[in-house]
Design a protein around this motif. Structure first.
Motif, PDB file in Angstrom:
ATOM      1  N   ASP A  69       0.616   2.009  -0.027  1.00  0.00           N
ATOM      2  CA  ASP A  69       1.941   2.237   0.565  1.00  0.00           C
ATOM      3  C   ASP A  69       3.054   1.829  -0.402  1.00  0.00           C
ATOM      4  O   ASP A  69       4.068   2.509  -0.515  1.00  0.00           O
ATOM      5  CB  ASP A  69       2.058   1.476   1.889  1.00  0.00           C
ATOM      6  N   LYS A  76      -1.004  11.332  -0.374  1.00  0.00           N
ATOM      7  CA  LYS A  76      -0.956  11.957  -1.711  1.00  0.00           C
ATOM      8  C   LYS A  76      -2.215  11.634  -2.501  1.00  0.00           C
ATOM      9  O   LYS A  76      -2.901  10.654  -2.218  1.00  0.00           O
ATOM     10  CB  LYS A  76       0.227  11.389  -2.500  1.00  0.00           C
TER      11      LYS A  76
ATOM     12  N   THR B 237      -4.838   9.989  -0.051  1.00  0.00           N
ATOM     13  CA  THR B 237      -4.936   8.575   0.334  1.00  0.00           C
ATOM     14  C   THR B 237      -4.258   8.318   1.664  1.00  0.00           C
ATOM     15  O   THR B 237      -3.240   8.924   1.978  1.00  0.00           O
ATOM     16  CB  THR B 237      -4.190   7.699  -0.700  1.00  0.00           C
ATOM     17  N   ASP B 238      -4.785   7.350   2.390  1.00  0.00           N
ATOM     18  CA  ASP B 238      -4.199   6.935   3.664  1.00  0.00           C
ATOM     19  C   ASP B 238      -3.499   5.581   3.488  1.00  0.00           C
ATOM     20  O   ASP B 238      -3.610   4.947   2.443  1.00  0.00           O
ATOM     21  CB  ASP B 238      -5.319   6.821   4.714  1.00  0.00           C
ATOM     22  N   HIS B 239      -2.820   5.132   4.547  1.00  0.00           N
ATOM     23  CA  HIS B 239      -2.206   3.793   4.539  1.00  0.00           C
ATOM     24  C   HIS B 239      -3.265   2.726   4.297  1.00  0.00           C
ATOM     25  O   HIS B 239      -4.457   2.959   4.536  1.00  0.00           O
ATOM     26  CB  HIS B 239      -1.586   3.485   5.904  1.00  0.00           C
ATOM     27  N   GLN B 370     -10.422   5.568   3.515  1.00  0.00           N
ATOM     28  CA  GLN B 370      -8.993   5.496   3.159  1.00  0.00           C
ATOM     29  C   GLN B 370      -8.655   6.509   2.062  1.00  0.00           C
ATOM     30  O   GLN B 370      -7.522   6.958   1.951  1.00  0.00           O
ATOM     31  CB  GLN B 370      -8.604   4.080   2.709  1.00  0.00           C
ATOM     32  N   HIS B 371      -9.655   6.859   1.260  1.00  0.00           N
ATOM     33  CA  HIS B 371      -9.418   7.795   0.160  1.00  0.00           C
ATOM     34  C   HIS B 371     -10.494   8.884   0.184  1.00  0.00           C
ATOM     35  O   HIS B 371     -11.672   8.566   0.337  1.00  0.00           O
ATOM     36  CB  HIS B 371      -9.459   7.037  -1.165  1.00  0.00           C
TER      37      HIS B 371
END
Lengths: 388, 379
Positions: A69, A76, B237-239, B370-371
């Protein structure tokens, strides 16, 4: 014809002991500065590359995920690149190839380290292989001091002369850092101070060595089209190369250092540079240890072999000389490792675009940036210029 | 794709729980194997990208120790850490850029030499809030599984069918680590790790390495008669903070869309002939089916129930046995690409799906995906 790539934004934190922010906050400080410098918003960034030194430095596994973040990578493509001391340079190269591939137009490279939350030398020792070299390599100074001694002995140079040249590099860079608001160590020192500072590992003394810093740097790489859209004065990537040699210390010559020599030759060839000392206006050399910088002057072709001390004595590489090195104060004054190589690239970009403020080298058009990593094993170079 | 890039050779070692060779020896083995296949010498290598991880190796700056053993001496090189799929993508971009006409991509992990999965993945968590409560890979995945079951009525039996399929498929793969013929009941009765995930629902913890050679269009034609073309790619990608994420709607959809758009795929179930996907936990394979667009949301269980993804189904998934069978952590993403390439080459031996023209490789790392990365390969 390969795609042209430019740098349009550079951001860095104020480096040093940063107890005032946590790690993601520190990183975001650099990211925000780079975005503002480029005049773009986080949404404009299509992909992000992030890296740190060994993961054990902050005790976070896969720091790119932890910082996803903070580096504005949500939703992305994100890639972690980590090559020890040269991480920052490897980040710049990765971002370059993201754009050069044609897949992306705007890519941000972010390097960071919060070293003062951990034991940097304890971590550094774990770079060595666990069986043979780790038991006797105590952090970075041991390795680099051996290299310094090797240099003096190779050319039969009086150790006093080499020590004096190293000390003058240290004084020059510390003076430079006084003009750099982002630098960590900003102290006026004398040659005498360096020569009398305590020994870390002979012949290296305290003031021959870089600090451990908290800090981050972000650099925005774009395609030609976006460079023209967003920037009046982009810095163009003219040449790059990254070369490594053997892992085991002792297998390779660290004075006539092949990886450094070949990396420079390849980057010069790409940039069309034949006479580096004449054609380069400024260099940001990765110099965690003063003695190493002497070796780099020779490997990068700034002078003949064994002549590096003379280059310092004649003031060629000092402020006001023909090829000033590390006007930012260099690694010697600021070293958040994962960011350090990228700071070299960022500073080089600022120099060739005339935006380096008090540390500007007047009229700089072509600049070399460099970083070293692995087990004293990898050398990477990026040359930037003011013209496409 | 503007600049076409092909996979021209692949190699992997026979994966195991503890290989009796060190990192340098197995890296040399796969590199040499790849070069021999195309008759290339080390001097001819263009660039070299490797993937490994400091924590997953117990050696900082992980690649430096095996660097010269994989032919990288004085070569332009780099490392994309943590996921072999990222190494692949980076090598691909280097060749696409036109600066190199070939790239060796390599990935490695020896799980037998490092701490447990739980210890290492607890270090993924931020040090202040989530690490002290013991969040680790399996507990994160268990929360995702629970949510998946609650929202879409996916059952533990359906997840168990993935284990039966993948470990059964692994019997045909000479490189697989864990292979067995088991029943749904045996999976359901295995020890609970973090409810609803049981021991047999979890991936193996393996030693292994994998390498492949990428080449530009011109170079590929000189090196091989059966190049496998890279048709599309995407990664996302995620948080980071677990509670910030929608665990059933992460980055995979976006990564897949990008890859499909590049490859011109609009109906994945019809157009893809075989998929190698990264399923560290059995139920994740079902969830990834949905996010890869093989079926609509909540329908992942039906895909396995109806036999769509078994070896002779419409879209066989993980003929190699997947990550449940073989999991040298960082290398697993590159192994997916390698297996997907073998399928297109028609060289997958007993695990070959007949008539493959288009294959998909997927990889993931981080808590509960997450990725994600997706690669499409084709003839």
């Amino acid at each position: 014809m390969a795609r042209a790539v430019a740098i349009i934004g550079v951001g860095q934190t104020k480096h040093g002991r940063r107890d005032d922010v946590n790690y993601p906050e520190l990183v975001y400080e650099a990211v925000k500065a780079a975005l503002e410098d480029a005049g773009i918003s986080p949404e404009d960034v299509e992909a992000v590359v992030h890296g740190t030194m060994p993961s054990a430095m902050e005790g976070i596994n896969a720091a790119h995920l932890y910082l996803s973040d903070a580096v504005t990578a949500f939703g992305k493509p994100l890639m972690r690149v980590a090559t020890c001391g040269s991480t920052g340079m490897s980040l710049a190269h990765s971002a370059f190839y993201h754009v050069a591939s044609g897949l992306f137009d705007i890519v941000m490279a972010v390097g960071s380290e919060k070293m003062l939350e951990n034991d940097p030398q304890g971590t550094m020792t774990t770079v060595a292989d666990p069986f043979f070299q780790r038991p006797f390599i105590g952090g970075a100074p041991g390795v680099f001091s051996m290299q310094g001694i090797q240099y003096a002995h190779r050319y039969n140079l009086p150790e006093e002369r080499v020590r004096e040249a190293a000390a003058r590099i240290s004084v020059n860079h510390h003076d430079n850092a006084l003009d750099n608001p982002y630098a960590h160590i900003r102290t006026k020192i004398t040659v005498e101070d360096v020569l009398k500072s305590r020994i870390i590992a002979y012949p290296t003394r305290l003031m021959d060595v870089c600090p451990s810093s908290d800090g981050a740097c972000a650099v925005i790489f774009v395609s030609e089209e976006k460079a023209k859209k967003f920037s009046k004065k982009p810095a163009w990537v003219k040449g790059l190369s990254y070369v490594g040699d053997e892992h085991f210390f002792g297998d390779s010559d660290k004075v006539v250092w092949e990886s450094a020599i070949i990396a420079a030759q390849k980057a010069y060839k790409m940039a069309g540079i034949r006479s580096p000392q004449k054609e380069l206006d400024v260099a940001e050399i990765y110099n965690p240890f003063t003695y190493q910088e002497l070796i780099y002057y020779e490997c990068f072709g700034f002078c003949d072999r064994g002549e590096a001390c003379k280059l310092v004595e004649d003031g060629v590489v000092l402020r006001g000389g023909e090829l000033p090195c590390d006007p930012s104060g260099g690694v010697l004054c600021t070293n958040p490792i994962g960011a350090t190589g990228l700071i070299r690239v960022g500073e080089a970009a600022l120099q060739v675009t005339g935006r380096a403020d008090d540390r500007q080298i007047p009229g700089a058009k072509t600049a070399l940036s460099h970083a070293m990593g692995g087990a004293d094993q990898f050398n990477g170079i990026m040359i930037v210029g003011s013209e496409l | 794709m503007a600049n076409k890039v092909a996979i021209v050779a692949v190699a992997q070692v026979g994966h195991n729980d503890a290989l009796g060779k060190n990192l340098r020896e197995i890296s040399y083995e796969v590199t040499k194997n790849v070069l021999n296949q195309v008759g290339m010498k080390q001097e001819e290598l263009g660039t070299i990208i490797t993937s490994s991880s400091d924590f997953w190796q117990g050696i900082s700056c992980s690649r430096s120790v095996y660097f010269d053993a994989m032919g990288a001496y004085l070569k332009d090189s780099s490392k994309a850490a943590e996921d072999g799929a990222l190494g692949f993508l980076y090598g691909l971009m280097r060749v696409m850029s036109g600066h190199f006409d070939n790239a060796l991509v390599h990935a490695i992990t020896k799980s037998s030499e490092i701490p447990s999965l739980s210890t290492l993945t607890n270090l993924y968590a931020d040090p202040f809030f989530q690490r002290p409560i013991g969040l680790d890979d399996v507990s994160a995945a268990a929360m995702q599984a629970r949510l998946y079951m609650d929202r879409y009525k996916i059952t533990e039996e359906q997840a168990a069918r993935v284990v039966v399929k993948n470990l059964g498929n692994a019997l045909n793969n000479p490189y697989a680590h864990k292979k067995m013929k088991i029943s749904v009941d045996e999976v359901l009765r295995s020890e609970v790790m973090a409810h609803p995930i049981k021991a047999l629902d979890c991936a193996a913890y393996s030693d292994g390495t994998c390498a492949l050679l990428l080449a530009s269009e011109e170079k590929a034609k000189k090196l091989t008669d059966s190049p496998v073309w890279v048709k599309g790619m995407g990664w996302c990608t995620d948080h980071h903070f677990f509670g910030d994420r929608d665990l059933l709607n992460g980055g995979l959809r976006k990564a897949a869309k990008k890859a499909y758009d590049m490859a011109g795929i609009t109906k994945p179930l019809e157009e893809i002939d075989v998929a190698e996907i990264c399923e560290p936990y059995s139920f994740q394979e079902l969830l990834w089916y949905e996010q890869l667009g093989f079926c609509s949301d909540g329908e992942g269980g039906k895909l396995i129930d109806n036999g769509i993804t078994v070896m002779d189904g419409k879209l066989p998934v993980n003929p190699s046995g997947g990550v449940l069978a073989t999991n040298p952590y960082v290398a697993r993403g590159l192994i997916r690409v390698t297996e997907a390439a073998l399928q297109v080459m028609g060289k997958a031996g007993e695990r070959q799906v007949p008539g493959v023209k288009t294959s998909l490789a997927h990889s993931t790392h981080g808590f509960a995906g997450q990725h994600h990365s997706v690669v499409i390969l084709g003839k």
